[in-house]
Enzyme design. Sequence first.
Site, PDB file in Angstrom:
ATOM      1  N   LYS A  10       0.846  -1.203   0.000  1.00 26.17           N
ATOM      2  CA  LYS A  10       0.000   0.000   0.000  1.00 26.17           C
ATOM      3  C   LYS A  10       0.871   1.238   0.000  1.00 26.17           C
ATOM      4  CE  LYS A  10       0.875   1.602   4.314  1.00 26.17           C
ATOM      5  NZ  LYS A  10       1.489   2.883   4.618  1.00 26.17           N
ATOM      6  N   VAL A  99      11.083  -4.400   2.638  1.00 26.53           N
ATOM      7  CA  VAL A  99      10.958  -4.627   4.091  1.00 26.53           C
ATOM      8  C   VAL A  99      11.211  -3.306   4.833  1.00 26.53           C
ATOM      9  CG1 VAL A  99      11.956  -5.886   6.051  1.00 26.53           C
ATOM     10  CG2 VAL A  99      11.710  -7.014   3.823  1.00 26.53           C
ATOM     11  N   GLY A 102       7.740   1.288   4.659  1.00 25.34           N
ATOM     12  CA  GLY A 102       6.570   2.168   4.673  1.00 25.34           C
ATOM     13  C   GLY A 102       5.520   1.752   3.668  1.00 25.34           C
ATOM     14  N   ALA A 104       3.834  -1.372   4.079  1.00 20.79           N
ATOM     15  CA  ALA A 104       2.976  -2.342   4.760  1.00 20.79           C
ATOM     16  C   ALA A 104       3.204  -3.780   4.301  1.00 20.79           C
ATOM     17  CB  ALA A 104       1.502  -1.945   4.641  1.00 20.79           C
ATOM     18  N   SER A 107       2.149  -6.158   6.994  1.00 21.44           N
ATOM     19  CA  SER A 107       0.681  -6.192   7.037  1.00 21.44           C
ATOM     20  C   SER A 107       0.132  -7.049   5.905  1.00 21.44           C
ATOM     21  CB  SER A 107       0.119  -4.775   6.929  1.00 21.44           C
ATOM     22  OG  SER A 107       0.624  -3.973   7.972  1.00 21.44           O
ATOM     23  N   ALA A 108       0.753  -6.972   4.740  1.00 24.46           N
ATOM     24  CA  ALA A 108       0.333  -7.804   3.607  1.00 24.46           C
ATOM     25  C   ALA A 108       0.501  -9.279   3.963  1.00 24.46           C
ATOM     26  CB  ALA A 108       1.162  -7.450   2.363  1.00 24.46           C
ATOM     27  N   ASP A 140      -2.617  -1.226   9.432  1.00 22.18           N
ATOM     28  CA  ASP A 140      -2.691  -1.307   7.968  1.00 22.18           C
ATOM     29  C   ASP A 140      -3.235  -2.638   7.462  1.00 22.18           C
ATOM     30  OD1 ASP A 140      -1.423   1.160   7.731  1.00 22.18           O
ATOM     31  OD2 ASP A 140       0.571   0.248   7.644  1.00 22.18           O
TER      32      ASP A 140
HETATM   33  O1  C5P Z   1      -0.680  -0.539  14.145  1.00 21.05           O
HETATM   34  P1  C5P Z   1       0.757  -0.858  13.934  1.00 21.05           P
HETATM   35  O2  C5P Z   1       1.228  -2.023  14.751  1.00 21.05           O
HETATM   36  O3  C5P Z   1       1.128  -0.966  12.495  1.00 21.05           O
HETATM   37  O4  C5P Z   1       1.546   0.417  14.462  1.00 21.05           O
HETATM   38  C1  C5P Z   1       2.924   0.404  14.689  1.00 21.05           C
HETATM   39  C2  C5P Z   1       3.294   1.640  15.504  1.00 21.05           C
HETATM   40  O5  C5P Z   1       3.135   2.815  14.698  1.00 21.05           O
HETATM   41  C3  C5P Z   1       2.456   1.891  16.736  1.00 21.05           C
HETATM   42  O6  C5P Z   1       2.948   1.201  17.859  1.00 21.05           O
HETATM   43  C4  C5P Z   1       2.548   3.384  16.909  1.00 21.05           C
HETATM   44  O7  C5P Z   1       3.779   3.745  17.512  1.00 21.05           O
HETATM   45  C5  C5P Z   1       2.623   3.880  15.478  1.00 21.05           C
HETATM   46  N1  C5P Z   1       1.308   4.288  14.954  1.00 21.05           N
HETATM   47  C6  C5P Z   1       0.736   5.456  15.395  1.00 21.05           C
HETATM   48  N2  C5P Z   1      -0.488   5.845  14.903  1.00 21.05           N
HETATM   49  C7  C5P Z   1      -1.111   5.114  13.967  1.00 21.05           C
HETATM   50  C8  C5P Z   1      -0.535   3.915  13.477  1.00 21.05           C
HETATM   51  C9  C5P Z   1       0.682   3.541  13.989  1.00 21.05           C
HETATM   52  O8  C5P Z   1       1.287   6.157  16.248  1.00 21.05           O
HETATM   53  N3  C5P Z   1      -2.291   5.539  13.472  1.00 21.05           N
END
Ligand code: C5P
Length: 297
Positions: A10, A99, A102, A104, A107-108, A140
């Site tokens: 993404k 990897v 940025g 994802a 996530s994929a 994501d």
């Molecule tokens: O949700 P995910 O595990 O991908 O997020 C990784 C980190 O990115 C979170 O622990 C947080 O520090 C940051 N994050 C955030 N706000 C978001 C998404 C991610 O601060 N909306």
Amino acid sequence: MSITVRAPAKINLLLGVGPVREDGYHPLDTVYQAISLYDDVTVSTSATWSVSVEPIGEVDCSGVPLDDTNIAVRAGQLLTAHHGITRFASIGISKGIPVAGGMAGGSADAAATLVALDRLWDLQTSDDDLLAIAAELGSDVPFALLGGTAHGTGRGELVEPVADDGTWWWVVVPHPQGMSTPEVYRAFDALGGGGTSTAGVRDALASADLDGLAAAIHNDLQAAALELRADLRGTEADLRGAGVLATLLSGSGPTFLGLVADQDDAHHLREALIDAGHPGVVVATGPVAGTHLVNYV
Ligand code: C5P
């Protein structure tokens, strides 16, 4: 029996970030687009959880964990817990998404693993439950299931398809050294700002307006990421020098994107960027489908 499921990378055409919430996440107003870089995940039943990874093309997979901390294994564990069953799988990842870039990629892999194991074990998980499990895995992951072009809110996990009448072409400049998403958000907190609206991007997408999209794409995390990694300014300058219509940092970086007019321009600019010292540049188009089955043997 083994099943292979494909999930796309993404990008965020607009990443509007608000002030940090009490739970440590940031409220997002974002437009996601799935683009044509993919990870393929192949699962088969096994006596324990295991994960392996192999690159597609130039992708450097050395940063991918090969133990139970891999998000694909966590996806399998959450899915089995949701159904109250005890089963294990070996998970093979063919990685075409940079990897820690940025885009994802993790996530994929999580989204693809959920869909693959659901099919392998005929669990018939409802779409709503899959999206809820996906949201638990990461902000994501629901979008990786959905694909296409979507408006993301909440911490990014609430996704709704949006009108997108275009076929958009991107040159994608990965960087060998990945970035930590929490670190970029911390740098964003220190800088302040943000809160950019997605309205302009959504208007441009709905009318397939290339100039409008070039003017509207924006990432509220970009200033913070460039502060952490000054070398990325050179990447952005090289993209501009090659003649892209607009530049954009992908998510929390470090991958940089250039928007171009069509497929021919994308390939010409890719060659120019390789000559300028960016060997890993690839061409991608969007929007593309979300997570889907590709093979069942
Ligand atoms: O949700 P995910 O595990 O991908 O997020 C990784 C980190 O990115 C979170 O622990 C947080 O520090 C940051 N994050 C955030 N706000 C978001 C998404 C991610 O601060 N909306």
